[in-house]
Design a protein around this motif. Structure first.
Motif, PDB file in Angstrom:
ATOM      1  N   GLN A 244      53.499  35.213  30.976  1.00 62.80           N
ATOM      2  CA  GLN A 244      54.053  34.362  29.919  1.00 62.80           C
ATOM      3  C   GLN A 244      55.025  35.276  29.196  1.00 62.80           C
ATOM      4  OE1 GLN A 244      50.239  32.951  28.180  1.00 62.80           O
ATOM      5  NE2 GLN A 244      51.556  31.789  26.798  1.00 62.80           N
ATOM      6  N   ALA A 245      56.295  34.954  29.263  1.00 66.07           N
ATOM      7  CA  ALA A 245      57.316  35.893  28.768  1.00 66.07           C
ATOM      8  C   ALA A 245      56.974  36.445  27.380  1.00 66.07           C
ATOM      9  CB  ALA A 245      58.675  35.214  28.748  1.00 66.07           C
ATOM     10  N   GLY A 246      56.898  37.765  27.310  1.00 64.30           N
ATOM     11  CA  GLY A 246      56.672  38.440  26.031  1.00 64.30           C
ATOM     12  C   GLY A 246      55.266  38.278  25.468  1.00 64.30           C
ATOM     13  N   LYS A 247      54.400  37.491  26.150  1.00 65.93           N
ATOM     14  CA  LYS A 247      53.082  37.193  25.562  1.00 65.93           C
ATOM     15  C   LYS A 247      51.905  37.703  26.385  1.00 65.93           C
ATOM     16  CE  LYS A 247      53.919  33.434  22.470  1.00 65.93           C
ATOM     17  NZ  LYS A 247      55.122  32.650  22.795  1.00 65.93           N
ATOM     18  N   LEU A 248      51.991  37.526  27.707  1.00 63.10           N
ATOM     19  CA  LEU A 248      50.817  37.815  28.527  1.00 63.10           C
ATOM     20  C   LEU A 248      51.249  38.498  29.822  1.00 63.10           C
ATOM     21  CD1 LEU A 248      47.695  37.092  28.702  1.00 63.10           C
ATOM     22  CD2 LEU A 248      48.386  35.175  30.130  1.00 63.10           C
ATOM     23  N   ARG A 249      50.533  39.584  30.189  1.00 65.48           N
ATOM     24  CA  ARG A 249      50.787  40.192  31.494  1.00 65.48           C
ATOM     25  C   ARG A 249      49.476  40.286  32.256  1.00 65.48           C
ATOM     26  NH1 ARG A 249      51.898  46.686  31.002  1.00 65.48           N
ATOM     27  NH2 ARG A 249      49.995  47.229  29.922  1.00 65.48           N
ATOM     28  N   VAL A 250      49.571  40.303  33.584  1.00 63.65           N
ATOM     29  CA  VAL A 250      48.356  40.361  34.412  1.00 63.65           C
ATOM     30  C   VAL A 250      48.531  41.361  35.549  1.00 63.65           C
ATOM     31  CG1 VAL A 250      47.315  38.076  34.094  1.00 63.65           C
ATOM     32  CG2 VAL A 250      49.202  38.319  35.678  1.00 63.65           C
ATOM     33  N   LYS A 251      47.403  41.923  35.983  1.00 58.89           N
ATOM     34  CA  LYS A 251      47.427  42.728  37.213  1.00 58.89           C
ATOM     35  C   LYS A 251      46.154  42.460  37.987  1.00 58.89           C
ATOM     36  CE  LYS A 251      45.420  47.070  35.658  1.00 58.89           C
ATOM     37  NZ  LYS A 251      45.513  48.480  35.538  1.00 58.89           N
ATOM     38  N   SER A 252      46.220  42.646  39.284  1.00 53.71           N
ATOM     39  CA  SER A 252      45.094  42.310  40.148  1.00 53.71           C
ATOM     40  C   SER A 252      44.923  43.397  41.192  1.00 53.71           C
ATOM     41  CB  SER A 252      45.427  40.980  40.828  1.00 53.71           C
ATOM     42  OG  SER A 252      44.283  40.414  41.347  1.00 53.71           O
ATOM     43  N   GLU A 253      43.700  43.932  41.274  1.00 53.54           N
ATOM     44  CA  GLU A 253      43.447  44.996  42.252  1.00 53.54           C
ATOM     45  C   GLU A 253      42.347  44.558  43.186  1.00 53.54           C
ATOM     46  OE1 GLU A 253      43.709  49.316  40.862  1.00 53.54           O
ATOM     47  OE2 GLU A 253      43.008  48.196  39.113  1.00 53.54           O
ATOM     48  N   ASP A 254      42.535  44.754  44.470  1.00 58.12           N
ATOM     49  CA  ASP A 254      41.447  44.390  45.386  1.00 58.12           C
ATOM     50  C   ASP A 254      40.899  45.620  46.087  1.00 58.12           C
ATOM     51  OD1 ASP A 254      43.762  44.650  46.806  1.00 58.12           O
ATOM     52  OD2 ASP A 254      43.367  42.985  48.158  1.00 58.12           O
ATOM     53  N   PHE A 255      39.634  45.528  46.450  1.00 61.81           N
ATOM     54  CA  PHE A 255      38.926  46.640  47.081  1.00 61.81           C
ATOM     55  C   PHE A 255      38.323  46.130  48.371  1.00 61.81           C
ATOM     56  CE2 PHE A 255      38.812  46.922  42.480  1.00 61.81           C
ATOM     57  CZ  PHE A 255      39.327  48.184  42.246  1.00 61.81           C
ATOM     58  N   LYS A 256      38.099  47.051  49.325  1.00 60.49           N
ATOM     59  CA  LYS A 256      37.519  46.613  50.603  1.00 60.49           C
ATOM     60  C   LYS A 256      36.118  46.071  50.390  1.00 60.49           C
ATOM     61  CE  LYS A 256      40.073  49.684  53.588  1.00 60.49           C
ATOM     62  NZ  LYS A 256      40.147  51.067  54.011  1.00 60.49           N
ATOM     63  N   GLY A 257      35.733  45.089  51.179  1.00 60.52           N
ATOM     64  CA  GLY A 257      34.369  44.568  51.091  1.00 60.52           C
ATOM     65  C   GLY A 257      34.317  43.195  50.432  1.00 60.52           C
ATOM     66  N   VAL A 258      33.141  42.614  50.459  1.00 58.00           N
ATOM     67  CA  VAL A 258      32.970  41.272  49.878  1.00 58.00           C
ATOM     68  C   VAL A 258      31.747  41.251  48.968  1.00 58.00           C
ATOM     69  CG1 VAL A 258      34.059  39.982  51.756  1.00 58.00           C
ATOM     70  CG2 VAL A 258      31.627  40.561  51.925  1.00 58.00           C
ATOM     71  N   LEU A 259      31.710  40.250  48.096  1.00 61.01           N
ATOM     72  CA  LEU A 259      30.564  40.031  47.207  1.00 61.01           C
ATOM     73  C   LEU A 259      30.031  38.639  47.500  1.00 61.01           C
ATOM     74  CD1 LEU A 259      31.584  41.099  43.597  1.00 61.01           C
ATOM     75  CD2 LEU A 259      29.716  42.016  44.948  1.00 61.01           C
ATOM     76  N   THR A 260      28.720  38.466  47.447  1.00 60.72           N
ATOM     77  CA  THR A 260      28.185  37.123  47.684  1.00 60.72           C
ATOM     78  C   THR A 260      27.777  36.491  46.357  1.00 60.72           C
ATOM     79  OG1 THR A 260      26.156  38.261  48.228  1.00 60.72           O
ATOM     80  CG2 THR A 260      27.314  37.294  50.055  1.00 60.72           C
ATOM     81  N   CYS A 261      27.870  35.161  46.313  1.00 60.34           N
ATOM     82  CA  CYS A 261      27.451  34.419  45.127  1.00 60.34           C
ATOM     83  C   CYS A 261      25.919  34.485  45.042  1.00 60.34           C
ATOM     84  CB  CYS A 261      27.914  32.971  45.244  1.00 60.34           C
ATOM     85  SG  CYS A 261      27.286  31.960  43.889  1.00 60.34           S
ATOM     86  N   PRO A 262      25.379  34.727  43.842  1.00 62.78           N
ATOM     87  CA  PRO A 262      23.918  34.820  43.723  1.00 62.78           C
ATOM     88  C   PRO A 262      23.205  33.471  43.874  1.00 62.78           C
ATOM     89  CG  PRO A 262      24.970  35.142  41.585  1.00 62.78           C
ATOM     90  CD  PRO A 262      26.071  35.068  42.593  1.00 62.78           C
ATOM     91  N   TRP A 263      23.931  32.366  43.828  1.00 65.63           N
ATOM     92  CA  TRP A 263      23.291  31.055  44.037  1.00 65.63           C
ATOM     93  C   TRP A 263      22.979  30.894  45.527  1.00 65.63           C
ATOM     94  CZ3 TRP A 263      25.133  31.618  39.302  1.00 65.63           C
ATOM     95  CH2 TRP A 263      24.616  30.840  38.279  1.00 65.63           C
ATOM     96  N   PRO A 264      21.959  30.129  45.852  1.00 64.21           N
ATOM     97  CA  PRO A 264      21.566  30.024  47.270  1.00 64.21           C
ATOM     98  C   PRO A 264      22.464  29.072  48.057  1.00 64.21           C
ATOM     99  CG  PRO A 264      20.083  28.742  45.900  1.00 64.21           C
ATOM    100  CD  PRO A 264      21.064  29.369  44.970  1.00 64.21           C
ATOM    101  N   HIS A 265      23.676  29.497  48.309  1.00 58.88           N
ATOM    102  CA  HIS A 265      24.570  28.720  49.184  1.00 58.88           C
ATOM    103  C   HIS A 265      25.531  29.710  49.805  1.00 58.88           C
ATOM    104  CE1 HIS A 265      28.278  28.979  46.730  1.00 58.88           C
ATOM    105  NE2 HIS A 265      27.431  29.136  45.750  1.00 58.88           N
ATOM    106  N   PRO A 266      26.161  29.370  50.937  1.00 58.09           N
ATOM    107  CA  PRO A 266      27.092  30.330  51.529  1.00 58.09           C
ATOM    108  C   PRO A 266      28.306  30.497  50.620  1.00 58.09           C
ATOM    109  CG  PRO A 266      26.587  28.514  53.051  1.00 58.09           C
ATOM    110  CD  PRO A 266      26.034  28.140  51.715  1.00 58.09           C
TER     111      PRO A 266
END
Ligand SMILES: Cc1cc2nc3c(=O)[nH]c(=O)nc-3n(C[C@H](O)[C@H](O)[C@H](O)COP(=O)(O)OP(=O)(O)OC[C@H]3O[C@@H](n4cnc5c(N)ncnc54)[C@H](O)[C@@H]3O)c2cc1C
Ligand code: FES
Ligand SMILES: [Zn+2]
Lengths: 366, 159
Positions: free
Chosen positions: B75-97
């Motif tokens: 958002q010009a002049g208001k908000l900046r973002v960055k995103s970093e990814d790492f190897k591997g996956v995380l699973t949701c703790p709820w019982p579903h794939p």
């Protein structure tokens, strides 16, 4: 109404008790007897049935990579089971593509050995050993990267190909009650086979990296197993481009040592990317490699050089620097190590510049 | 309140350190469903639904992803973002794939310096389970803070 609730309570207690009984029977009473595991159509293992394939193989000193200690949450422990494994379980499907399922790939921690089975594993897994070591040094490379040196004790030496990785064992510690294994590329000279160096980047709230950064000290005993992986230099003499970011530096340090040891003067340009100059490291080691390896050039790339700082090198993303410096990569080979996002972006740039896909090397397992 | 065995398992999973350091409940003594209820009510009070929060987080994640860990203005002049990814996956703790890439996105307000970090798993847990994590969890998202950082300066139709 009260009778209805009591009936429901009774029924649910009976079901819970039956389920618990089934688990206990499975654990202590059911005896699956002796079973045979045929590995790669040659080797036969005679084992006692009832345990997960991953555990049985580990007991037989065959180490399948695994990151979650067999809880079915990492998807790393894939093995081809040709025969005798039964249907794919719901716990496995999130980690297996349709092609893998059609190809009989299974999660070895989820497959219980109940009868004779036949499996296929890469030959190199037979060379994997469990190592006991001592943390011999910890060196700060950047604000979020450290190099850890481990002196091997038992067995006292390791044979690996530059580019391979080990699985580091992370014990329980305050805040983490689980033992896990995590993969780290070996960053040391393959000729210095009595030690293993790892370059590790802190992952915020990561299980293993929190342990390495906040708990592990020099002199501590550390377990690991390996080596794994087929990321390595090809045998050709085609010019190469390496791209890495962050801890992706690790395998390239080992590969450059190997090139030094073998007087390999292949042309190689190594683009290493960081957000600011604070993310760059091993500058002097890279200079030494440049001096001893005729064909080697190190190109640090900074995405956001801070104003006022005198940065004269490449700027922007590593992929943008490659695009600026090369117009045709059809005769080159590409080697990648870093985040999955960086690998995807680099593959796009390489192929757009004409590099054949089969000439692009990286650790596919993510 | 009597819990079903499935609910008990879920609570145990959320409190355990099996999937993440410190667990998803942190030091929060409330029942996970209470956490969900109270956060949903707080969001409602602020005039938003959890789906809108998740959609905004996803949109900002997508905006940052191509910059490979570097800041990009959202958002010009208001908000900046960055995103970093790492190897591997995380699973949701709820019982579903449910398997998610290990990616951390951070949004920073340029006017106030306030920051918010989340993972792809947070987006899923907010969208599908209304779960912002317990207090004291490393990736607990305070609904009020999320609204302030992610939505400040957006018109009603942009939300
Ligand atoms: C072949 C290979 C080689 C590798 N080589 C290297 C190497 O040389 N150097 C290196 O540094 N790494 C390397 N890695 C990566 C390494 O294996 C680990 O994945 C990495 O260090 C992170 O491990 P961790 O246990 O610290 O993080 P994990 O605990 O596995 O994951 C942390 C993630 O969990 C999420 N998370 C944590 N808490 C929460 C919460 N409460 N709510 C929601 N989400 C949460 C965050 O997104 C964070 O990203 C390699 C990986 C592979 C596969
Ligand atoms: S060991 Fe992690 S899924 Fe099998
Ligand atoms: Zn879910």
């Amino acid at each position: 109404m009260a009778a209805f609730i009591v009936t429901i309570l009774i029924i649910s207690s009976i079901s819970a008790a039956l389920a618990a009984l089934l688990v206990l029977c499975e654990k202590y009473v059911v005896n699956y007897g002796p079973c045979k595991i045929t590995v790669n159509g040659e080797k036969e293992l005679n084992i006692q049935g009832g345990k997960p394939l991953l555990t049985v193989l580990r007991d037989e000193k065959i180490f399948i990579p695994s990151a979650c200690g067999g809880r079915g949450t990492c998807g790393v422990c894939k093995v081809k089971v040709l025969d005798g494994a039964g249907p794919v379980l719901a716990t496995e499907t999130p980690f297996l593509t349709k092609e893998e399922q059609a190809d009989n790939v299974r999660l070895s921690c989820q497959v219980k050995v109940r009868n004779d089975i036949a499996i296929e594993i890469p030959d190199e897994l037979f060379n994997v050993r469990q190592y006991e070591s001592v943390c011999a040094g910890i060196e700060e490379l950047t604000y979020d990267m450290k190099r850890f040196s481990f002196e091997l004790k038992n067995p006292p030496s390791i044979k690996f190909v530059a580019g391979q990785y080990v699985q580091l064992f992370c014990p329980k510690y305050k805040g983490s009650n689980e033992e896990v294994y995590r993969a780290y590329s070996i960053a040391s000279d393959p000729n210095a086979n009595n030690r293993v160096d790892l370059i590790i980047r802190r992952v915020p709230n990561g299980i293993c990296t929190t342990w390495c950064f906040d708990h592990l000290k020099e002199g501590d005993p550390v377990k690991m197993n390996g080596p794994y992986g087929d990321f390595r230099l090809s045998q050709s003499d085609a010019p190469m481009i390496f791209i890495a970011g962050g801890s992706g530096m690790a395998p390239f340090v080992s590969i450059l040592h190997y090139m030094q040891n073998t007087h390999n003067n292949r042309k190689v340009k190594y683009f290493f990317g960081g957000n600011t100059p604070k993310d760059l490291c091993l500058d002097s080691q890279m200079k030494e490699f440049e001096e001893s390896l005729e064909g080697f050039e190190f190109v640090p790339v900074v995405a956001n050089p801070p104003e006022g700082e005198n940065w004269t090198g490449e700027t922007g993303l590593v992929t943008e620097a490659v695009q600026r410096q090369f117009k045709d990569l059809s005769g080159h080979e590409g080697y990648l190590c870093g985040s999955p996002g960086m690998i995807d972006a680099s593959i796009k740039v390489f192929t757009a510049l004409g590099m054949p896909e089969e000439k692009i090397y990286y650790d596919k397992f993510a | 309140m009597k819990q079903s065995p499935q609910e008990k398992n879920l609570e145990a999973m959320l409190r355990s350190t099996k999937l993440v350091v410190g667990g998803f409940m942190g030091t929060d003594a409330r029942h996970p469903f209470e956490v969900v209820e109270q956060d949903t009510a707080e969001l409602e009070r602020l005039g938003l639904r959890r789906e809108q929060v998740a959609r905004r987080m996803q949109e900002l994640t997508e905006r940052a992803k191509p910059r490979l860990g570097n800041w990009v203005e959202a958002q010009a002049g208001k908000l900046r973002v960055k995103s970093e990814d790492f190897k591997g996956v995380l699973t949701c703790p709820w019982p579903h794939p449910g398997v998610f890439e290990k990616r951390i996105t951070t949004a920073e307000r340029l006017d106030t310096g306030q920051k918010l970090s989340w993972t792809d798993l947070n987006i899923h847990m907010i969208e599908s389970h209304g779960f912002f994590e317990g207090r004291g969890a490393f990736f607990r998202i305070e609904p009020g803070e999320a609204v302030q950082i992610l939505f400040e300066g957006l018109t009603l139709s942009q939300k």
